[in-house]
Design an enzyme around this catalytic site. Structure first.
Site, mmCIF file in Angstrom:
data_model
loop_
_atom_site.group_PDB
_atom_site.id
_atom_site.type_symbol
_atom_site.label_atom_id
_atom_site.label_comp_id
_atom_site.label_asym_id
_atom_site.label_seq_id
_atom_site.Cartn_x
_atom_site.Cartn_y
_atom_site.Cartn_z
ATOM 1 N N CYS A 105 -2.782 -3.292 7.308
ATOM 2 C CA CYS A 105 -2.532 -4.130 6.144
ATOM 3 C C CYS A 105 -1.222 -4.908 6.232
ATOM 4 C CB CYS A 105 -2.581 -3.284 4.876
ATOM 5 S SG CYS A 105 -4.222 -2.595 4.560
ATOM 6 N N ASP A 143 0.791 -1.234 0.000
ATOM 7 C CA ASP A 143 0.000 0.000 0.000
ATOM 8 C C ASP A 143 0.827 1.291 0.000
ATOM 9 O OD1 ASP A 143 -1.990 -1.850 0.124
ATOM 10 O OD2 ASP A 143 -2.664 -1.338 2.149
ATOM 11 N N LYS A 176 -6.061 -4.518 -4.409
ATOM 12 C CA LYS A 176 -6.842 -5.265 -3.427
ATOM 13 C C LYS A 176 -7.919 -4.361 -2.823
ATOM 14 C CE LYS A 176 -3.565 -4.519 0.436
ATOM 15 N NZ LYS A 176 -4.393 -3.832 1.437
#
Length: 217
Positions: free
Chosen positions: A155, A23, A122
């Site tokens: 995450c 991310d 995602k």
């Protein structure tokens, strides 16, 4: 007799090691872009930490990985559709939606994929839950999964735990990850440290470089 089990910190194996950046996207890294935190200025801890520590450390990891033949993968939060109808219920409720056309949803230039490095969109906290990353890693023959990114307690945490549960030897590069506060970062590392080997950029960089020497021998 039970077979001898590996150590979490066993040496990385040539051709079986991957670096996964989680991310690292402009929308989270550049002040003023994150709709969830409009009050965070450029001097907020998270922005300072990612700018001054995390991104430079990830650049070191990327350089060493690429030079040594380590597989590099990137995951980003991104819907498959412009209106986000495909996203998870959790992302709809939060709400989190980054359409594929949003340039700010991509990694910054200094961390962008190079060549045919794989980038996986995602719509969940855990990459193993909403992508085919497990299938890909097994196709690539990966045993050692090295993880860095944001947020440490969200995450990154999910990636580490899920990767360990699926049988990968996971390494978390602590100083190449960040959370909104130092306390959240530290608590997360302690919480999921039992699922992985927690180490630092210099150690992983040296291991990647050693793989390059082995591969070139």
């Amino acid at each position: 007799m039970m077979p001898t089990l590996p150590r979490r910190d066993e040496p990385f194996s040539p051709g079986q090691t991957a670096l996964l950046l989680v991310d690292m996207q402009r929308i989270w890294l550049e002040p003023g872009l994150d709709p969830g935190h409009p009050d965070w200025g450029a001097d907020h801890y998270f922005y300072r930490q990612t700018r001054e520590v995390v991104i430079p450390n990830q650049q070191r990891l990327l350089a060493a990985a690429r030079a040594s033949g380590v597989e590099v993968l990137h995951t980003i939060i991104q819907s498959l559709t412009e209106d986000g109808r495909d996203r998870s219920l959790d992302h709809k409720l939060t709400p989190i939606h980054i359409p594929p056309s949003l340039a700010e949803g991509l990694p910054p230039a200094e961390l962008a994929p190079v060549g045919d490095e794989i980038i996986l969109p995602k719509t969940s906290s855990g990459i193993f839950n909403s992508t085919n990353v497990d299938y890909l890693l097994r196709n690539l023959g990966i045993r050692h999964l090295v993880v860095a990114g944001v947020l440490t307690d969200q995450c990154v945490d999910m990636t580490v735990r899920d990767g360990a549960d699926r049988g990968y030897l996971v390494t978390c590069v602590a100083d190449a990850c960040a959370a909104p506060t130092q306390a959240r970062h530290d608590i997360a590392l302690k919480a999921f440290g039992g699922y992985c080997w927690v180490t630092d950029t210099a150690t992983v960089e040296a291991r990647f470089q050693a793989l390059g020497r082995v591969g070139g021998a």
